[in-house]
Design a protein around this motif. Sequence first.
Motif, PDB file in Angstrom:
ATOM      1  N   VAL A 149       0.814  -1.224   0.000  1.00  0.00           N
ATOM      2  CA  VAL A 149       0.000   0.000   0.000  1.00  0.00           C
ATOM      3  C   VAL A 149       0.843   1.268   0.000  1.00  0.00           C
ATOM      4  CG1 VAL A 149      -1.923  -1.166   1.129  1.00  0.00           C
ATOM      5  CG2 VAL A 149      -0.246   0.071   2.524  1.00  0.00           C
ATOM      6  N   GLY A 150       2.159   1.121   0.148  1.00  0.00           N
ATOM      7  CA  GLY A 150       3.048   2.268   0.074  1.00  0.00           C
ATOM      8  C   GLY A 150       2.990   3.185   1.285  1.00  0.00           C
ATOM      9  N   CYS A 151       2.874   2.601   2.467  1.00  0.00           N
ATOM     10  CA  CYS A 151       2.820   3.393   3.701  1.00  0.00           C
ATOM     11  C   CYS A 151       4.012   3.080   4.599  1.00  0.00           C
ATOM     12  CB  CYS A 151       1.531   3.115   4.465  1.00  0.00           C
ATOM     13  SG  CYS A 151       0.076   3.879   3.726  1.00  0.00           S
ATOM     14  N   ALA A 152       4.329   4.021   5.483  1.00  0.00           N
ATOM     15  CA  ALA A 152       5.425   3.858   6.427  1.00  0.00           C
ATOM     16  C   ALA A 152       4.898   3.358   7.768  1.00  0.00           C
ATOM     17  CB  ALA A 152       6.147   5.185   6.615  1.00  0.00           C
ATOM     18  N   ALA A 153       5.744   2.642   8.489  1.00  0.00           N
ATOM     19  CA  ALA A 153       5.352   2.072   9.786  1.00  0.00           C
ATOM     20  C   ALA A 153       4.906   3.153  10.756  1.00  0.00           C
ATOM     21  CB  ALA A 153       6.510   1.268  10.371  1.00  0.00           C
ATOM     22  N   GLU A 154       5.579   4.283  10.747  1.00  0.00           N
ATOM     23  CA  GLU A 154       5.252   5.341  11.713  1.00  0.00           C
ATOM     24  C   GLU A 154       3.890   5.983  11.456  1.00  0.00           C
ATOM     25  OE1 GLU A 154       8.372   7.166   8.839  1.00  0.00           O
ATOM     26  OE2 GLU A 154       7.993   5.235   9.829  1.00  0.00           O
ATOM     27  N   ASP A 155       3.326   5.727  10.292  1.00  0.00           N
ATOM     28  CA  ASP A 155       2.010   6.283   9.948  1.00  0.00           C
ATOM     29  C   ASP A 155       0.896   5.245  10.047  1.00  0.00           C
ATOM     30  OD1 ASP A 155       3.113   8.792   9.287  1.00  0.00           O
ATOM     31  OD2 ASP A 155       3.628   8.069   7.279  1.00  0.00           O
ATOM     32  N   THR A 156       1.194   4.114  10.710  1.00  0.00           N
ATOM     33  CA  THR A 156       0.309   2.958  10.641  1.00  0.00           C
ATOM     34  C   THR A 156      -0.110   2.470  12.019  1.00  0.00           C
ATOM     35  OG1 THR A 156       1.352   2.248   8.571  1.00  0.00           O
ATOM     36  CG2 THR A 156       0.138   0.578   9.815  1.00  0.00           C
ATOM     37  N   VAL A 157      -1.351   1.998  12.114  1.00  0.00           N
ATOM     38  CA  VAL A 157      -1.850   1.346  13.316  1.00  0.00           C
ATOM     39  C   VAL A 157      -2.453   0.006  12.925  1.00  0.00           C
ATOM     40  CG1 VAL A 157      -4.103   2.515  13.186  1.00  0.00           C
ATOM     41  CG2 VAL A 157      -3.320   1.562  15.367  1.00  0.00           C
ATOM     42  N   PHE A 158      -2.206  -1.003  13.746  1.00  0.00           N
ATOM     43  CA  PHE A 158      -2.738  -2.346  13.512  1.00  0.00           C
ATOM     44  C   PHE A 158      -3.757  -2.659  14.595  1.00  0.00           C
ATOM     45  CE2 PHE A 158      -1.770  -7.166  13.709  1.00  0.00           C
ATOM     46  CZ  PHE A 158      -2.840  -7.448  12.881  1.00  0.00           C
ATOM     47  N   LEU A 159      -4.996  -2.902  14.178  1.00  0.00           N
ATOM     48  CA  LEU A 159      -6.083  -3.197  15.098  1.00  0.00           C
ATOM     49  C   LEU A 159      -6.327  -4.695  15.150  1.00  0.00           C
ATOM     50  CD1 LEU A 159      -8.528  -2.129  16.822  1.00  0.00           C
ATOM     51  CD2 LEU A 159      -9.854  -2.231  14.696  1.00  0.00           C
ATOM     52  N   GLY A 160      -6.253  -5.257  16.343  1.00  0.00           N
ATOM     53  CA  GLY A 160      -6.486  -6.682  16.519  1.00  0.00           C
ATOM     54  C   GLY A 160      -7.031  -6.993  17.896  1.00  0.00           C
ATOM     55  N   ASP A 161      -7.229  -8.281  18.144  1.00  0.00           N
ATOM     56  CA  ASP A 161      -7.858  -8.690  19.398  1.00  0.00           C
ATOM     57  C   ASP A 161      -7.019  -9.641  20.225  1.00  0.00           C
ATOM     58  OD1 ASP A 161      -9.342 -11.751  18.928  1.00  0.00           O
ATOM     59  OD2 ASP A 161      -8.499 -10.681  17.234  1.00  0.00           O
ATOM     60  N   SER A 162      -5.918 -10.173  19.669  1.00  0.00           N
ATOM     61  CA  SER A 162      -5.188 -11.258  20.327  1.00  0.00           C
ATOM     62  C   SER A 162      -3.772 -10.852  20.714  1.00  0.00           C
ATOM     63  CB  SER A 162      -5.123 -12.468  19.396  1.00  0.00           C
ATOM     64  OG  SER A 162      -4.183 -12.235  18.353  1.00  0.00           O
ATOM     65  N   PRO A 163      -3.131 -11.646  21.588  1.00  0.00           N
ATOM     66  CA  PRO A 163      -1.720 -11.387  21.903  1.00  0.00           C
ATOM     67  C   PRO A 163      -0.842 -11.388  20.658  1.00  0.00           C
ATOM     68  CG  PRO A 163      -2.646 -12.951  23.469  1.00  0.00           C
ATOM     69  CD  PRO A 163      -3.687 -12.754  22.400  1.00  0.00           C
ATOM     70  N   TYR A 164      -1.112 -12.303  19.717  1.00  0.00           N
ATOM     71  CA  TYR A 164      -0.322 -12.355  18.492  1.00  0.00           C
ATOM     72  C   TYR A 164      -0.421 -11.053  17.707  1.00  0.00           C
ATOM     73  CZ  TYR A 164       1.059 -17.288  18.502  1.00  0.00           C
ATOM     74  OH  TYR A 164       1.656 -18.493  18.773  1.00  0.00           O
ATOM     75  N   ASP A 165      -1.590 -10.428  17.692  1.00  0.00           N
ATOM     76  CA  ASP A 165      -1.760  -9.164  16.982  1.00  0.00           C
ATOM     77  C   ASP A 165      -0.916  -8.063  17.604  1.00  0.00           C
ATOM     78  OD1 ASP A 165      -3.646 -10.279  15.213  1.00  0.00           O
ATOM     79  OD2 ASP A 165      -5.271  -9.886  16.624  1.00  0.00           O
ATOM     80  N   MET A 166      -0.948  -7.977  18.939  1.00  0.00           N
ATOM     81  CA  MET A 166      -0.191  -6.937  19.626  1.00  0.00           C
ATOM     82  C   MET A 166       1.314  -7.158  19.457  1.00  0.00           C
ATOM     83  SD  MET A 166      -2.713  -5.107  20.721  1.00  0.00           S
ATOM     84  CE  MET A 166      -3.604  -5.730  19.271  1.00  0.00           C
ATOM     85  N   GLN A 167       1.740  -8.425  19.507  1.00  0.00           N
ATOM     86  CA  GLN A 167       3.151  -8.745  19.326  1.00  0.00           C
ATOM     87  C   GLN A 167       3.601  -8.430  17.899  1.00  0.00           C
ATOM     88  OE1 GLN A 167       3.493 -12.891  20.458  1.00  0.00           O
ATOM     89  NE2 GLN A 167       2.468 -12.497  22.405  1.00  0.00           N
ATOM     90  N   CYS A 168       2.740  -8.708  16.939  1.00  0.00           N
ATOM     91  CA  CYS A 168       3.057  -8.438  15.541  1.00  0.00           C
ATOM     92  C   CYS A 168       3.229  -6.943  15.306  1.00  0.00           C
ATOM     93  CB  CYS A 168       1.939  -9.000  14.663  1.00  0.00           C
ATOM     94  SG  CYS A 168       2.183  -8.802  12.890  1.00  0.00           S
ATOM     95  N   ALA A 169       2.326  -6.152  15.856  1.00  0.00           N
ATOM     96  CA  ALA A 169       2.413  -4.698  15.709  1.00  0.00           C
ATOM     97  C   ALA A 169       3.712  -4.170  16.305  1.00  0.00           C
ATOM     98  CB  ALA A 169       1.213  -4.035  16.383  1.00  0.00           C
ATOM     99  N   HIS A 170       4.030  -4.635  17.501  1.00  0.00           N
ATOM    100  CA  HIS A 170       5.253  -4.181  18.174  1.00  0.00           C
ATOM    101  C   HIS A 170       6.487  -4.558  17.360  1.00  0.00           C
ATOM    102  CE1 HIS A 170       7.923  -3.111  21.473  1.00  0.00           C
ATOM    103  NE2 HIS A 170       8.514  -4.285  21.328  1.00  0.00           N
ATOM    104  N   ALA A 171       6.517  -5.800  16.863  1.00  0.00           N
ATOM    105  CA  ALA A 171       7.678  -6.262  16.105  1.00  0.00           C
ATOM    106  C   ALA A 171       7.859  -5.479  14.811  1.00  0.00           C
ATOM    107  CB  ALA A 171       7.538  -7.751  15.804  1.00  0.00           C
ATOM    108  N   ALA A 172       6.744  -5.022  14.228  1.00  0.00           N
ATOM    109  CA  ALA A 172       6.810  -4.287  12.959  1.00  0.00           C
ATOM    110  C   ALA A 172       7.033  -2.799  13.149  1.00  0.00           C
ATOM    111  CB  ALA A 172       5.526  -4.519  12.168  1.00  0.00           C
ATOM    112  N   GLY A 173       6.970  -2.325  14.375  1.00  0.00           N
ATOM    113  CA  GLY A 173       7.188  -0.909  14.628  1.00  0.00           C
ATOM    114  C   GLY A 173       6.009  -0.028  14.301  1.00  0.00           C
TER     115      GLY A 173
END
Length: 205
Positions: A149-173
């Motif tokens: 999609v051509g976006c930067a990590a600092e401009d992005t938010v990941f919405l999820g419900d599970s521990p894996y989602d939160m860990q994925c967001a953190h790992a990706a910055g």
Amino acid sequence: MKCFIFDIDGTLIDSAPMYLPTLEQVLHDYGYTPTDEQIRTAFGMTGREGLKLCGVPADKVEEVMHNWEQEAYRHFDRVLIYDGIVDTLHALRKAGHKLGIVTSRNRSQYDNGFVPLGLSDLFDAAVCADEVAVPKPAPDSIFALLEQVGCAAEDTVFLGDSPYDMQCAHAAGVKSALALWGSHNPELQADFRLNHPRELLQLAD
């Protein structure tokens, strides 16, 4: 935020009434007796990893997975889109934001169990678990989505419900947002804790 990435199950849709009872049923039919905690945890993983967690040996996973999917899709009418999701997605798109999906579903499960709900056309891209080397909680899926999609990590938010989602967001910055309306783990730490999908509009730049 300029880019909004979404998990599917427990975030966009409530698929637990379809997947969880049928998972327990199929596992019981095969003689496996996972705990309630194993069942809940498995729901945030890829189906195959979840089955392994529930005690299914590697040489039986494909067979059990096939039977679980067949049984689950018989109850597709139990799946609900969470209140406020459709309006929020339309509002974000109208404002010019990029929308993406990062899911633990494989592409077949995405096509058969999500696309028929009519939401997929609202997203610019979707990355499924079988399309990256290492799925959630590794950051590969988010990296792939951001490239598409051509976006930067600092401009992005990941919405999820599970521990894996939160860990994925953190790992990706990227920023993490917890969908409290669908999470079985409301105690999870996240950058944003949302009670309703419309609260995402407050994060939009």
